[in-house]
Design a protein around this motif. Structure first.
Motif, PDB file in Angstrom:
ATOM      1  N   PHE A  58       0.867  -1.185   0.000  1.00 36.37           N
ATOM      2  CA  PHE A  58       0.000   0.000   0.000  1.00 36.37           C
ATOM      3  C   PHE A  58       0.900   1.230   0.000  1.00 36.37           C
ATOM      4  CE2 PHE A  58      -2.806   3.282   1.327  1.00 36.37           C
ATOM      5  CZ  PHE A  58      -4.102   2.851   1.107  1.00 36.37           C
ATOM      6  N   ARG A  59       0.631   2.170  -0.898  1.00 33.62           N
ATOM      7  CA  ARG A  59       1.397   3.404  -0.950  1.00 33.62           C
ATOM      8  C   ARG A  59       0.434   4.585  -1.017  1.00 33.62           C
ATOM      9  NH1 ARG A  59       6.873   3.342   0.402  1.00 33.62           N
ATOM     10  NH2 ARG A  59       7.562   1.196  -0.010  1.00 33.62           N
ATOM     11  N   ILE A  60       0.789   5.644  -0.293  1.00 34.74           N
ATOM     12  CA  ILE A  60      -0.090   6.803  -0.203  1.00 34.74           C
ATOM     13  C   ILE A  60       0.762   8.064  -0.068  1.00 34.74           C
ATOM     14  CG2 ILE A  60      -0.311   6.726   2.330  1.00 34.74           C
ATOM     15  CD1 ILE A  60      -3.333   7.388   1.922  1.00 34.74           C
ATOM     16  N   LEU A  61       0.186   9.183  -0.380  1.00 32.77           N
ATOM     17  CA  LEU A  61       0.852  10.464  -0.252  1.00 32.77           C
ATOM     18  C   LEU A  61       0.861  10.891   1.217  1.00 32.77           C
ATOM     19  CD1 LEU A  61       1.910  13.254  -1.222  1.00 32.77           C
ATOM     20  CD2 LEU A  61      -0.464  13.813  -1.835  1.00 32.77           C
ATOM     21  N   ARG A  62       2.032  11.294   1.722  1.00 35.77           N
ATOM     22  CA  ARG A  62       2.094  11.795   3.104  1.00 35.77           C
ATOM     23  C   ARG A  62       1.470  13.190   3.134  1.00 35.77           C
ATOM     24  NH1 ARG A  62       5.619  10.521   7.463  1.00 35.77           N
ATOM     25  NH2 ARG A  62       7.071   9.451   6.056  1.00 35.77           N
TER      26      ARG A  62
ATOM     27  N   PRO B 117       4.799  17.650  20.518  1.00 33.63           N
ATOM     28  CA  PRO B 117       5.433  16.602  19.701  1.00 33.63           C
ATOM     29  C   PRO B 117       4.484  15.475  19.324  1.00 33.63           C
ATOM     30  CG  PRO B 117       6.835  17.226  21.549  1.00 33.63           C
ATOM     31  CD  PRO B 117       5.511  17.870  21.780  1.00 33.63           C
ATOM     32  N   ALA B 118       3.565  15.117  20.251  1.00 39.06           N
ATOM     33  CA  ALA B 118       2.648  14.007  19.973  1.00 39.06           C
ATOM     34  C   ALA B 118       1.728  14.349  18.801  1.00 39.06           C
ATOM     35  CB  ALA B 118       1.820  13.678  21.210  1.00 39.06           C
ATOM     36  N   ARG B 119       1.185  15.568  18.803  1.00 38.76           N
ATOM     37  CA  ARG B 119       0.297  15.968  17.706  1.00 38.76           C
ATOM     38  C   ARG B 119       1.101  16.120  16.419  1.00 38.76           C
ATOM     39  NH1 ARG B 119      -4.452  17.429  16.151  1.00 38.76           N
ATOM     40  NH2 ARG B 119      -4.844  19.141  14.718  1.00 38.76           N
ATOM     41  N   ARG B 120       2.317  16.630  16.529  1.00 39.34           N
ATOM     42  CA  ARG B 120       3.155  16.772  15.342  1.00 39.34           C
ATOM     43  C   ARG B 120       3.416  15.405  14.718  1.00 39.34           C
ATOM     44  NH1 ARG B 120       8.617  16.385  14.359  1.00 39.34           N
ATOM     45  NH2 ARG B 120       9.369  17.594  12.564  1.00 39.34           N
ATOM     46  N   ALA B 121       3.715  14.405  15.552  1.00 42.74           N
ATOM     47  CA  ALA B 121       3.974  13.053  15.046  1.00 42.74           C
ATOM     48  C   ALA B 121       2.727  12.478  14.393  1.00 42.74           C
ATOM     49  CB  ALA B 121       4.455  12.160  16.180  1.00 42.74           C
ATOM     50  N   LEU B 122       1.564  12.734  15.007  1.00 42.44           N
ATOM     51  CA  LEU B 122       0.305  12.236  14.449  1.00 42.44           C
ATOM     52  C   LEU B 122       0.057  12.832  13.071  1.00 42.44           C
ATOM     53  CD1 LEU B 122      -2.473  10.837  14.558  1.00 42.44           C
ATOM     54  CD2 LEU B 122      -3.335  12.873  15.739  1.00 42.44           C
ATOM     55  N   LEU B 123       0.146  14.163  12.967  1.00 42.83           N
ATOM     56  CA  LEU B 123      -0.134  14.827  11.704  1.00 42.83           C
ATOM     57  C   LEU B 123       0.885  14.442  10.637  1.00 42.83           C
ATOM     58  CD1 LEU B 123      -1.135  18.378  13.000  1.00 42.83           C
ATOM     59  CD2 LEU B 123      -2.645  16.545  12.205  1.00 42.83           C
ATOM     60  N   ASN B 124       2.117  14.167  11.052  1.00 42.71           N
ATOM     61  CA  ASN B 124       3.152  13.788  10.102  1.00 42.71           C
ATOM     62  C   ASN B 124       2.949  12.370   9.569  1.00 42.71           C
ATOM     63  OD1 ASN B 124       5.596  14.619   8.748  1.00 42.71           O
ATOM     64  ND2 ASN B 124       6.666  13.083   9.977  1.00 42.71           N
ATOM     65  N   SER B 125       2.146  11.582  10.276  1.00 47.25           N
ATOM     66  CA  SER B 125       1.939  10.185   9.874  1.00 47.25           C
ATOM     67  C   SER B 125       0.744  10.002   8.951  1.00 47.25           C
ATOM     68  CB  SER B 125       1.747   9.303  11.115  1.00 47.25           C
ATOM     69  OG  SER B 125       0.491   9.567  11.733  1.00 47.25           O
ATOM     70  N   VAL B 126      -0.137  10.995   8.880  1.00 44.53           N
ATOM     71  CA  VAL B 126      -1.384  10.841   8.125  1.00 44.53           C
ATOM     72  C   VAL B 126      -1.105  10.760   6.629  1.00 44.53           C
ATOM     73  CG1 VAL B 126      -3.567  11.949   7.496  1.00 44.53           C
ATOM     74  CG2 VAL B 126      -2.788  11.957   9.879  1.00 44.53           C
ATOM     75  N   GLY B 127      -1.746   9.807   5.972  1.00 49.49           N
ATOM     76  CA  GLY B 127      -1.669   9.698   4.524  1.00 49.49           C
ATOM     77  C   GLY B 127      -2.790  10.492   3.874  1.00 49.49           C
ATOM     78  N   ASN B 128      -2.463  11.251   2.848  1.00 54.59           N
ATOM     79  CA  ASN B 128      -3.467  12.014   2.111  1.00 54.59           C
ATOM     80  C   ASN B 128      -4.095  11.103   1.063  1.00 54.59           C
ATOM     81  OD1 ASN B 128      -4.522  13.773  -0.107  1.00 54.59           O
ATOM     82  ND2 ASN B 128      -3.895  15.384   1.306  1.00 54.59           N
ATOM     83  N   SER B 129      -5.397  10.899   1.158  1.00 55.94           N
ATOM     84  CA  SER B 129      -6.060   9.891   0.330  1.00 55.94           C
ATOM     85  C   SER B 129      -6.361  10.361  -1.087  1.00 55.94           C
ATOM     86  CB  SER B 129      -7.352   9.417   1.000  1.00 55.94           C
ATOM     87  OG  SER B 129      -8.265  10.498   1.157  1.00 55.94           O
ATOM     88  N   SER B 130      -5.711  11.431  -1.536  1.00 55.48           N
ATOM     89  CA  SER B 130      -5.928  11.886  -2.909  1.00 55.48           C
ATOM     90  C   SER B 130      -5.163  11.049  -3.925  1.00 55.48           C
ATOM     91  CB  SER B 130      -5.533  13.360  -3.054  1.00 55.48           C
ATOM     92  OG  SER B 130      -4.166  13.547  -2.755  1.00 55.48           O
ATOM     93  N   VAL B 131      -4.082  10.375  -3.469  1.00 55.99           N
ATOM     94  CA  VAL B 131      -3.282   9.532  -4.368  1.00 55.99           C
ATOM     95  C   VAL B 131      -2.817   8.306  -3.595  1.00 55.99           C
ATOM     96  CG1 VAL B 131      -1.293   9.383  -5.924  1.00 55.99           C
ATOM     97  CG2 VAL B 131      -2.408  11.598  -5.563  1.00 55.99           C
ATOM     98  N   PHE B 132      -3.425   7.152  -3.840  1.00 61.95           N
ATOM     99  CA  PHE B 132      -2.930   5.938  -3.182  1.00 61.95           C
ATOM    100  C   PHE B 132      -3.099   4.727  -4.088  1.00 61.95           C
ATOM    101  CE2 PHE B 132      -7.361   6.212  -1.682  1.00 61.95           C
ATOM    102  CZ  PHE B 132      -7.826   4.909  -1.823  1.00 61.95           C
TER     103      PHE B 132
END
Length: 256
Positions: free
Chosen positions: A102-106, A121-136
């Motif tokens: 599975f590959r997705i846009l960060r 830092p916890a919220r930053r890590a969370l937001l940095n992990s989310v995949g943008n579902s526009s391209v997967f």
């Protein structure tokens, strides 16, 4: 996927032409939609897959959860999902050959870093992990656990995650399937193509080297850009003829 009247059929048709120009392998271009009017003959239009959405969520991106059905309209094989409001500008073949289930846009790669996020830092890590579902890219039917988790508690999914791509990313992370495209394949028009702040008054938007898809996350939207509206007083759009050509290419245009 296209439902409602926010995106007209020309979004589907132009995306299809962009895919055809930049993908040499045999493929099918499928649009799940509730309205087939105006679609090119080469668009394989199928009814929107049915899904039980949370109350009040009938017109949101949660409809995308249906793509993870075990039986998706009898389809099988590898699929590259693309949102409609994107412009194809480079070879799409690597999106199919790059390794991984599975590959997705960060998602974070489409936005500029916000210094204050270091405070949490916890919220930053969370937001940095989310995949943008526009391209997967995924194997149809192989990730039905995402839909199963949603259907088990649709209201809880909306309450706890807010938007579908955060929920989707959490389920993928739990199965160790959350992996991203190489940085720079998909770029934000306003953040990676338009010179930052007042520099936009001196330089026109340009395509970053190696970019394959131009995305329009947030504001301005694609049609705003083509009308010269940058969405902010400090953002001049300038000459975007290269983007317009890529988006409005004629049906019989061939790859350069």
């Amino acid at each position: 996927m296209k439902w409602g009247d926010f995106y007209g059929p020309h979004f589907v048709n132009r995306l299809r032409r962009g895919v055809k120009r930049h993908l040499s392998r045999p493929h099918r271009f499928i649009c799940f939609t509730d309205d087939t009017r105006g679609l090119d003959q080469e668009v394989e239009a199928l009814p929107l897959p049915e899904i039980e959405l949370a109350e009040g969520m009938d017109d949101t991106r949660w409809q995308k959860m249906a793509l993870f059905k075990k039986d998706l309209a009898g389809l099988s094989g590898t699929a590259l999902y693309l949102d409609l409001d994107q412009v194809i500008v480079g070879d799409l073949e690597p999106f199919f050959t790059f390794p991984g289930k599975f590959r997705i846009l960060r998602d974070a790669e489409l936005f500029r870093a916000k210094p204050l996020r270091w405070v949490n830092p916890a919220r930053r890590a969370l937001l940095n992990s989310v995949g943008n579902s526009s391209v997967f890219r995924y194997e149809i039917g192989a990730h039905s656990h995402i839909l199963d988790a949603y259907l088990a508690d649709p209201d809880g999914a909306v309450r706890d995650y807010g938007i579908s791509q955060r929920f989707q990313s959490a389920q993928l992370a739990r199965s160790d399937d959350l992996h991203y495209w190489p940085k720079g394949w998909c770029v934000s028009f306003k953040n990676q193509c338009v010179p930052r702040h007042l520099l936009s008054f001196f330089k026109d938007p340009a395509l970053p080297e190696g970019a394959r898809i131009v995305c329009f996350a947030g504001q301005p939207k694609m049609e705003d850009v083509f009308s010269g509206n940058g969405g902010r007083w400090y953002r001049r759009i300038g000459d975007v003829e290269w983007l317009r050509r890529a988006w409005q290419m004629p049906e019989n245009d061939s790859h350069d």
